[in-house]
Design a protein around this motif. Structure first.
Motif, PDB file in Angstrom:
ATOM      1  N   ASN A  65       0.814  -1.228   0.000  1.00  0.00           N
ATOM      2  CA  ASN A  65       0.000   0.000   0.000  1.00  0.00           C
ATOM      3  C   ASN A  65       0.845   1.275   0.000  1.00  0.00           C
ATOM      4  O   ASN A  65       0.303   2.364  -0.132  1.00  0.00           O
ATOM      5  N   GLU A  66       2.161   1.154   0.127  1.00  0.00           N
ATOM      6  CA  GLU A  66       3.054   2.310   0.084  1.00  0.00           C
ATOM      7  C   GLU A  66       3.921   2.332  -1.168  1.00  0.00           C
ATOM      8  O   GLU A  66       4.683   3.275  -1.377  1.00  0.00           O
ATOM      9  N   LEU A  67       3.838   1.318  -1.996  1.00  0.00           N
ATOM     10  CA  LEU A  67       4.777   1.121  -3.099  1.00  0.00           C
ATOM     11  C   LEU A  67       4.909   2.334  -4.013  1.00  0.00           C
ATOM     12  O   LEU A  67       6.014   2.811  -4.278  1.00  0.00           O
ATOM     13  N   GLU A  68       3.801   2.827  -4.523  1.00  0.00           N
ATOM     14  CA  GLU A  68       3.863   3.936  -5.473  1.00  0.00           C
ATOM     15  C   GLU A  68       4.466   5.194  -4.828  1.00  0.00           C
ATOM     16  O   GLU A  68       5.246   5.899  -5.459  1.00  0.00           O
ATOM     17  N   TRP A  69       4.120   5.463  -3.583  1.00  0.00           N
ATOM     18  CA  TRP A  69       4.645   6.639  -2.898  1.00  0.00           C
ATOM     19  C   TRP A  69       6.145   6.515  -2.669  1.00  0.00           C
ATOM     20  O   TRP A  69       6.859   7.507  -2.758  1.00  0.00           O
ATOM     21  N   ARG A  70       6.616   5.323  -2.382  1.00  0.00           N
ATOM     22  CA  ARG A  70       8.032   5.123  -2.066  1.00  0.00           C
ATOM     23  C   ARG A  70       8.917   5.033  -3.314  1.00  0.00           C
ATOM     24  O   ARG A  70      10.096   5.344  -3.253  1.00  0.00           O
ATOM     25  N   LEU A  71       8.353   4.618  -4.452  1.00  0.00           N
ATOM     26  CA  LEU A  71       9.172   4.441  -5.652  1.00  0.00           C
ATOM     27  C   LEU A  71       8.991   5.519  -6.711  1.00  0.00           C
ATOM     28  O   LEU A  71       9.723   5.540  -7.693  1.00  0.00           O
ATOM     29  N   ASP A  72       8.053   6.426  -6.535  1.00  0.00           N
ATOM     30  CA  ASP A  72       7.888   7.519  -7.484  1.00  0.00           C
ATOM     31  C   ASP A  72       9.082   8.467  -7.340  1.00  0.00           C
ATOM     32  O   ASP A  72       9.230   9.127  -6.314  1.00  0.00           O
ATOM     33  N   GLY A  84      15.234   7.386 -10.235  1.00  0.00           N
ATOM     34  CA  GLY A  84      14.795   7.890 -11.531  1.00  0.00           C
ATOM     35  C   GLY A  84      13.863   6.923 -12.224  1.00  0.00           C
ATOM     36  O   GLY A  84      13.707   5.775 -11.796  1.00  0.00           O
ATOM     37  N   HIS A  85      13.287   7.383 -13.309  1.00  0.00           N
ATOM     38  CA  HIS A  85      12.327   6.567 -14.048  1.00  0.00           C
ATOM     39  C   HIS A  85      12.986   5.420 -14.816  1.00  0.00           C
ATOM     40  O   HIS A  85      12.303   4.501 -15.250  1.00  0.00           O
ATOM     41  N   ASP A  86      14.291   5.469 -14.991  1.00  0.00           N
ATOM     42  CA  ASP A  86      14.998   4.380 -15.676  1.00  0.00           C
ATOM     43  C   ASP A  86      15.407   3.252 -14.736  1.00  0.00           C
ATOM     44  O   ASP A  86      15.983   2.259 -15.168  1.00  0.00           O
ATOM     45  N   GLY A 110       5.587   5.752 -14.793  1.00  0.00           N
ATOM     46  CA  GLY A 110       6.718   6.042 -15.669  1.00  0.00           C
ATOM     47  C   GLY A 110       7.947   5.197 -15.416  1.00  0.00           C
ATOM     48  O   GLY A 110       8.981   5.392 -16.063  1.00  0.00           O
ATOM     49  N   LEU A 111       7.875   4.265 -14.478  1.00  0.00           N
ATOM     50  CA  LEU A 111       8.996   3.353 -14.226  1.00  0.00           C
ATOM     51  C   LEU A 111       8.914   2.222 -15.250  1.00  0.00           C
ATOM     52  O   LEU A 111       8.496   1.112 -14.947  1.00  0.00           O
ATOM     53  N   HIS A 112       9.332   2.534 -16.460  1.00  0.00           N
ATOM     54  CA  HIS A 112       9.113   1.656 -17.610  1.00  0.00           C
ATOM     55  C   HIS A 112       9.921   0.364 -17.567  1.00  0.00           C
ATOM     56  O   HIS A 112       9.637  -0.565 -18.309  1.00  0.00           O
ATOM     57  N   ARG A 113      10.911   0.263 -16.703  1.00  0.00           N
ATOM     58  CA  ARG A 113      11.708  -0.960 -16.586  1.00  0.00           C
ATOM     59  C   ARG A 113      11.263  -1.838 -15.414  1.00  0.00           C
ATOM     60  O   ARG A 113      11.885  -2.850 -15.116  1.00  0.00           O
ATOM     61  N   ALA A 114      10.181  -1.462 -14.758  1.00  0.00           N
ATOM     62  CA  ALA A 114       9.675  -2.262 -13.641  1.00  0.00           C
ATOM     63  C   ALA A 114       9.194  -3.616 -14.150  1.00  0.00           C
ATOM     64  O   ALA A 114       8.627  -3.737 -15.226  1.00  0.00           O
ATOM     65  N   THR A 115       9.453  -4.626 -13.352  1.00  0.00           N
ATOM     66  CA  THR A 115       9.023  -5.980 -13.673  1.00  0.00           C
ATOM     67  C   THR A 115       8.709  -6.692 -12.373  1.00  0.00           C
ATOM     68  O   THR A 115       8.763  -6.097 -11.306  1.00  0.00           O
ATOM     69  N   ASP A 116       8.375  -7.965 -12.476  1.00  0.00           N
ATOM     70  CA  ASP A 116       8.143  -8.725 -11.256  1.00  0.00           C
ATOM     71  C   ASP A 116       8.771 -10.105 -11.376  1.00  0.00           C
ATOM     72  O   ASP A 116       9.093 -10.569 -12.463  1.00  0.00           O
ATOM     73  N   LEU A 117       8.941 -10.714 -10.232  1.00  0.00           N
ATOM     74  CA  LEU A 117       9.614 -12.002 -10.127  1.00  0.00           C
ATOM     75  C   LEU A 117       8.630 -13.138 -10.370  1.00  0.00           C
ATOM     76  O   LEU A 117       7.640 -13.270  -9.642  1.00  0.00           O
ATOM     77  N   VAL A 118       8.903 -13.930 -11.394  1.00  0.00           N
ATOM     78  CA  VAL A 118       8.073 -15.097 -11.694  1.00  0.00           C
ATOM     79  C   VAL A 118       8.103 -16.044 -10.494  1.00  0.00           C
ATOM     80  O   VAL A 118       9.171 -16.437 -10.035  1.00  0.00           O
ATOM     81  N   GLY A 119       6.947 -16.350  -9.944  1.00  0.00           N
ATOM     82  CA  GLY A 119       6.869 -17.265  -8.807  1.00  0.00           C
ATOM     83  C   GLY A 119       7.123 -16.626  -7.460  1.00  0.00           C
ATOM     84  O   GLY A 119       7.018 -17.279  -6.422  1.00  0.00           O
ATOM     85  N   GLY A 120       7.488 -15.352  -7.459  1.00  0.00           N
ATOM     86  CA  GLY A 120       7.680 -14.608  -6.226  1.00  0.00           C
ATOM     87  C   GLY A 120       8.744 -15.165  -5.293  1.00  0.00           C
ATOM     88  O   GLY A 120       9.663 -15.881  -5.706  1.00  0.00           O
TER      89      GLY A 120
END
Length: 133
Positions: A65-72, A84-86, A110-120
């Motif tokens: 619930n804090e992710l966007e605020w902490r990573l923007d 940065g956005h890169d 705008g964090l265009h390189r964001a991804t997620d971990l397959v299987g967490g």
């Protein structure tokens, strides 16, 4: 006249659509990228799961619930790591579902390189990668 309504998406279809917009990353590749300083690992699991299963060493722990605020990078509440956005962010949840939606939200910021971990985290642990208490 009534407007034609689209059929609501189920969560499986939503995940499939979201995942089509970026390349997800496997545990070993995420580990290697983080060790090389090429990615920031971000653990969004809630405290009870972190307490039960342990932590990914070096990962930034941010409640979902804090992710966007902490990573923007432009946000007033950003974490120092949000440079940065890169920035290549790898979001880690418990099994790789919530992280997909979180990565999509980061893309919207705008964090265009964001991804997620397959299987967490469970895939991380199953791969024999480091975990601390």
């Amino acid at each position: 006249m009534s407007a034609v309504r689209e059929q609501p998406l189920g969560i499986d279809e939503l995940l499939e659509r979201v995942r089509a917009n970026y390349e997800r990353i496997e545990a070993r590749a995420a580990y290697d990228a983080a060790r090389a300083g090429e990615a920031l690992l971000v653990d969004i699991r809630y405290a009870a799961l972190r307490d039960r299963d342990g932590l990914v060493p070096g990962a930034l722990v941010v409640e979902r619930n804090e992710l966007e605020w902490r990573l923007d990078p432009q946000g007033s509440h950003r974490a120092p790591e949000a440079t940065g956005h890169d920035l290549r962010v790898v979001v880690i949840c418990n099994e790789g579902y919530a992280s997909t939606l979180a990565a999509a939200s980061l893309h919207q910021l705008g964090l265009h390189r964001a991804t997620d971990l397959v299987g967490g985290f469970q895939a991380w642990k199953a791969a024999g990668l480091p975990v601390t208490s």
